[in-house]
Enzyme design. Structure first.
Site, PDB file in Angstrom:
ATOM      1  CB  ALA A   1     -24.509  -8.580  27.643  1.00  0.00           C
TER       2      ALA A   1
ATOM      3  CB  SER B   1     -11.838  -9.089  23.914  1.00  0.00           C
ATOM      4  OG  SER B   1     -10.622  -9.233  25.391  1.00  0.00           O
TER       5      SER B   1
ATOM      6  CD  GLN C   1     -11.921 -12.372  32.044  1.00  0.00           C
ATOM      7  OE1 GLN C   1     -11.084 -12.379  31.491  1.00  0.00           O
ATOM      8  NE2 GLN C   1     -13.179 -12.617  31.619  1.00  0.00           N
ATOM      9  CG  ASN C   2     -16.474  -7.855  34.225  1.00  0.00           C
ATOM     10  OD1 ASN C   2     -15.701  -7.836  33.626  1.00  0.00           O
ATOM     11  ND2 ASN C   2     -17.906  -7.761  34.209  1.00  0.00           N
TER      12      ASN C   2
ATOM     13  CB  CYS D   1      -3.870  -1.186  56.951  1.00  0.00           C
ATOM     14  SG  CYS D   1      -5.451  -2.839  57.533  1.00  0.00           S
TER      15      CYS D   1
ATOM     16  CB  CYS E   1      -3.470  -4.538  54.576  1.00  0.00           C
ATOM     17  SG  CYS E   1      -2.354  -3.765  55.861  1.00  0.00           S
TER      18      CYS E   1
ATOM     19  CG  HIS F   1      -9.220 -10.669  36.440  1.00  0.00           C
ATOM     20  ND1 HIS F   1      -9.482 -10.265  35.414  1.00  0.00           N
ATOM     21  CD2 HIS F   1      -7.805 -11.689  36.414  1.00  0.00           C
ATOM     22  CE1 HIS F   1      -8.851 -11.100  34.481  1.00  0.00           C
ATOM     23  NE2 HIS F   1      -7.895 -12.121  35.340  1.00  0.00           N
TER      24      HIS F   1
END
Ligand code: OAD
Length: 237
Positions: free
Chosen positions: A221, A179, A92-93, A137, A118, A110
């Site tokens: 971790a 979480s 998700q990072n 761009c 663009c 994500h």
């Protein structure tokens, strides 16, 4: 594990990068300059105040040059390289620490803060500098059409078909440093478990969905993940 070589899916969240020095989303007071993360991570926020949203992601992008992958990122890259079965890492990072550690079978569900997207030509470009409202761009030269390549709240995460398929097929699902507050990632454990996988979480504290995991290891971790990888690889040799 009954079946060998087993298929492994690993999900990571902000907690795996905490020991590299990147702030988690819901730690401490959970605020950035007085804004809730949700208030700078939506398409509506970008429409309302693009300069503020660019400032938030520009600051986080600049930090990437100052941090390094930690022992947990490196252990996952080693597992991928040495595991004889299938392996998929879903993060998700939006940082780039997994790829810098050597991970290859990696999905950034994500998005990635080291890319600009663009919305005029729909192309994505590697990006390490600040993005501004006047940045052109590099592909189509449109001005004012670049946004960080981030999946904001209310938008569809990337590669969900591939992720769902891997979850349904896996023998072991492992969640690290998240979480469990944000769906669909928070629901992955239930899909994997329903389809017969063993499930393990490694987190500093029990996650919101902790009860769905067959096993929880509580701690940092940087310590738990290398120990787990050693354990798993020792069982294959
Ligand atoms: P959170 O900030 O919600 O959760 C991070 C988790 O990591 C917490 O449960 C911490 O206890 C744990 N943690 C902190 N330090 C740790 C360490 N050293 N070792 C192990 N665990 C540790 O972050 P995420 O769950 O990743 O989405 O957040 C999910 C999504 O919400 C993010 O991808 C982002 C955010 O809004 C978008 O930007 C779309």
């Amino acid at each position: 594990m009954d079946q060998y070589p087993a298929r492994i899916v690993v999900l990571t969240g902000a907690g795996i990068s905490a020991e590299s020095g990147l702030a988690t989303f819901r730690g401490e007071d959970g605020l950035w300059e007085g804004h809730r993360v949700e208030d700078v991570a939506t398409p509506e926020a970008f429409g309302r105040d693009p300069a503020l949203v660019h400032k938030f992601y520009n600051a986080r992008r600049a930090q990437l040059a100052e941090v390094e992958p930690n022992a947990a990122h490196l252990a996952l890259a080693r597992l991928e390289a040495e595991w004889p079965g299938a392996f998929l890492l879903v993060t998700q990072n939006v940082d780039n620490l997994h790829e810098r550690a050597g991970s290859k079978q990696l999905i950034h569900m994500h998005g990635e803060n080291s890319k600009a997207w663009c919305i005029a030509c729909d192309r994505r470009s590697p990006w390490s500098a600040p993005i501004g409202e006047d940045s052109p761009c590099p592909e189509c030269r449109a001005v004012g059409a670049l946004r960080p390549d981030i999946v904001w709240f209310g938008e569809m995460p990337y590669d969900m078909d591939r992720i769902e398929e891997a979850l349904r097929d896996c023998d072991l699902f492992v969640s690290i440093g998240t979480s469990g507050a944000v769906y669909p990632a928070a629901g992955f454990v239930q899909t994997a478990r329903y389809c017969g996988a063993r499930t393990l979480e490694m987190n500093l504290e029990p996650s919101i969905g902790s009860i769905y995991f067959g096993e929880s290891r509580i701690g940092r971790a940087g310590e738990l993940v290398p120990a787990w990888v050693d354990e798993l690889l020792a069982a294959t040799s």
